[in-house]
Scaffold this motif. Structure first.
Motif, short mmCIF file in Angstrom:
data_model
loop_
_atom_site.label_atom_id
_atom_site.label_comp_id
_atom_site.label_asym_id
_atom_site.label_seq_id
_atom_site.Cartn_x
_atom_site.Cartn_y
_atom_site.Cartn_z
N THR A 1 30.64 22.97 32.13
CA THR A 1 31.18 24.29 31.80
C THR A 1 30.45 25.35 32.60
O THR A 1 29.23 25.38 32.64
N ALA A 2 31.22 26.21 33.24
CA ALA A 2 30.64 27.27 34.07
C ALA A 2 30.04 28.37 33.21
O ALA A 2 30.39 28.51 32.02
N PRO A 3 29.14 29.18 33.74
CA PRO A 3 28.65 30.34 33.00
C PRO A 3 29.81 31.20 32.51
O PRO A 3 30.72 31.51 33.28
N GLY A 4 29.83 31.50 31.25
CA GLY A 4 30.93 32.30 30.70
C GLY A 4 32.04 31.49 30.07
O GLY A 4 32.92 32.04 29.41
N GLY A 5 32.06 30.14 30.28
CA GLY A 5 33.04 29.29 29.59
C GLY A 5 34.15 28.69 30.43
O GLY A 5 34.95 27.92 29.92
N GLY A 6 34.26 29.03 31.70
CA GLY A 6 35.31 28.47 32.54
C GLY A 6 35.11 26.99 32.81
O GLY A 6 33.97 26.51 32.85
N LYS A 7 36.23 26.26 32.99
CA LYS A 7 36.16 24.82 33.24
C LYS A 7 37.28 24.40 34.18
O LYS A 7 38.32 25.04 34.27
N VAL A 8 37.05 23.28 34.86
CA VAL A 8 38.11 22.65 35.63
C VAL A 8 39.23 22.25 34.67
O VAL A 8 38.96 21.73 33.58
N GLY A 9 40.48 22.48 35.08
CA GLY A 9 41.63 22.17 34.23
C GLY A 9 42.21 23.38 33.53
O GLY A 9 43.35 23.33 33.07
N MET A 10 41.44 24.45 33.42
CA MET A 10 41.96 25.69 32.83
C MET A 10 42.96 26.33 33.80
O MET A 10 43.01 26.00 34.99
N SER A 11 43.72 27.28 33.29
CA SER A 11 44.63 28.04 34.14
C SER A 11 43.94 29.33 34.59
O SER A 11 42.98 29.79 33.96
N ALA A 12 44.46 29.92 35.66
CA ALA A 12 43.93 31.19 36.13
C ALA A 12 44.06 32.26 35.05
O ALA A 12 43.18 33.12 34.90
N ASP A 13 45.14 32.21 34.29
CA ASP A 13 45.35 33.20 33.22
C ASP A 13 44.28 33.05 32.13
O ASP A 13 43.81 34.05 31.57
N GLU A 14 43.93 31.82 31.81
CA GLU A 14 42.88 31.60 30.81
C GLU A 14 41.55 32.15 31.29
O GLU A 14 40.78 32.74 30.51
N LEU A 15 41.28 31.98 32.58
CA LEU A 15 40.04 32.53 33.13
C LEU A 15 40.02 34.04 33.05
O LEU A 15 38.99 34.65 32.73
N LYS A 16 41.14 34.65 33.34
CA LYS A 16 41.21 36.11 33.32
C LYS A 16 40.98 36.66 31.91
O LYS A 16 40.42 37.73 31.73
N LYS A 17 41.43 35.89 30.91
CA LYS A 17 41.17 36.30 29.53
C LYS A 17 39.68 36.18 29.20
O LYS A 17 39.13 36.97 28.44
N LEU A 18 39.02 35.16 29.78
CA LEU A 18 37.60 34.95 29.52
C LEU A 18 36.73 36.01 30.19
O LEU A 18 35.81 36.56 29.58
N TYR A 19 37.03 36.30 31.46
CA TYR A 19 36.14 37.13 32.26
C TYR A 19 36.63 38.57 32.45
O TYR A 19 35.86 39.42 32.90
N GLY A 20 37.89 38.82 32.13
CA GLY A 20 38.40 40.18 32.21
C GLY A 20 38.51 40.70 33.64
O GLY A 20 38.67 39.94 34.60
N ASP A 21 38.37 42.01 33.78
CA ASP A 21 38.56 42.66 35.09
C ASP A 21 37.44 42.34 36.07
O ASP A 21 37.56 42.63 37.26
N ALA A 22 36.34 41.76 35.58
CA ALA A 22 35.23 41.43 36.48
C ALA A 22 35.61 40.29 37.43
O ALA A 22 34.97 40.10 38.47
N LEU A 23 36.65 39.54 37.08
CA LEU A 23 37.07 38.40 37.89
C LEU A 23 37.96 38.89 39.03
O LEU A 23 39.01 39.50 38.81
N LYS A 24 37.55 38.64 40.26
CA LYS A 24 38.28 39.09 41.44
C LYS A 24 39.05 37.93 42.06
O LYS A 24 38.57 36.80 42.09
N SER A 25 40.23 38.24 42.57
CA SER A 25 41.10 37.21 43.14
C SER A 25 41.27 37.40 44.64
O SER A 25 41.33 38.53 45.13
N ALA A 26 41.33 36.27 45.36
CA ALA A 26 41.58 36.29 46.80
C ALA A 26 42.39 35.05 47.17
O ALA A 26 42.26 34.01 46.50
N PRO A 27 43.24 35.12 48.21
CA PRO A 27 44.06 33.96 48.59
C PRO A 27 43.19 32.79 49.03
O PRO A 27 42.14 32.96 49.65
N HIS A 28 43.66 31.58 48.72
CA HIS A 28 42.96 30.36 49.13
C HIS A 28 43.16 30.13 50.63
O HIS A 28 44.24 30.38 51.16
#
Length: 210
Positions: free
Chosen positions: A134-161
């Motif tokens: 489990t990553a710091p803050g609760g994120g895990k492999v298998g989660m969705s990007a939307d679930e991560l955004k709910k966990l980390y809020g606006d602090a989570l930044k997105s960039a194209p792969h």
């Protein structure tokens, strides 16, 4: 008339001798009923856990991941300090002419699941590709990007792969906690496939040590 007393004494003696020679009845062991917590103030002592082997995953919490490092292994420490902090065997070695390589625990079957990046003699990053950590803050492999955004809020930044069409990197700075960053990788459908924590610039190496 003869006295019957001698005959009586003989018969009594015979009976006594016979009684003394009879085998004693076996004493059945007394089996006490199993005590319960309510009936006994002393709790049963549990059996000791089997000792861990070198090939088994270390016992303890499922994840020891943090922005500072992994368990007692601190990002920025020397390779020898990191090895000592790990306390067990680590596979992997640098290739000739390279300054970056990975080390991974003996119980890992594939380094892509869990490994520590070493560069220029320092522990600079760790990579996770399994849902067992489990990553710091609760994120895990298998989660969705939307679930991560709910966990980390606006602090989570997105960039194209860089390689996956429709995929993305979702990253979070540690802020005042440490000079490190957490980076998640999501595939084209928004599923988290891996994550890593590390110092800059190594945490942004898309190809790892390649």
């Amino acid at each position: 008339m003869k006295s019957m007393l001698p005959m009586v004494l003989v018969m009594t003696s015979a009976l006594l001798v016979t009684a003394c020679k009879q085998p004693e009845a076996p004493v059945e062991p007394v089996t006490a009923p199993l005590s319960t917590a309510a009936s006994s103030p002393v709790a049963a002592t549990p059996a000791p856990a089997p000792a861990a082997t070198d090939t088994a995953a270390p016992a303890g919490p499922v994840s020891q991941a943090s922005f500072l490092g992994y368990g007692d292994m601190k990002l920025g420490s020397t390779i020898e300090e990191a090895r000592t902090a790990w306390g067990g065997e680590l596979n992997g070695a640098p290739m000739e002419g390279t300054t970056c390589h990975y080390l991974w625990p003996k119980w890992i079957s594939r380094p892509s699941e869990f490994a520590f990046m070493m560069e220029e003699g320092k522990f600079v990053r760790y990579d996770v590709g399994t849902d067992k950590e489990t990553a710091p803050g609760g994120g895990k492999v298998g989660m969705s990007a939307d679930e991560l955004k709910k966990l980390y809020g606006d602090a989570l930044k997105s960039a194209p792969h860089k390689y996956t069409q429709g995929g993305q990197y979702l990253s979070l700075d540690a802020g005042d906690v440490a000079p490190t960053r957490l980076v998640f990788e999501a595939d084209a459908v928004g599923k988290i496939t891996s994550w890593r924590v590390g110092l800059s610039p190594q945490v942004d190496y898309v190809e790892g040590c390649s």
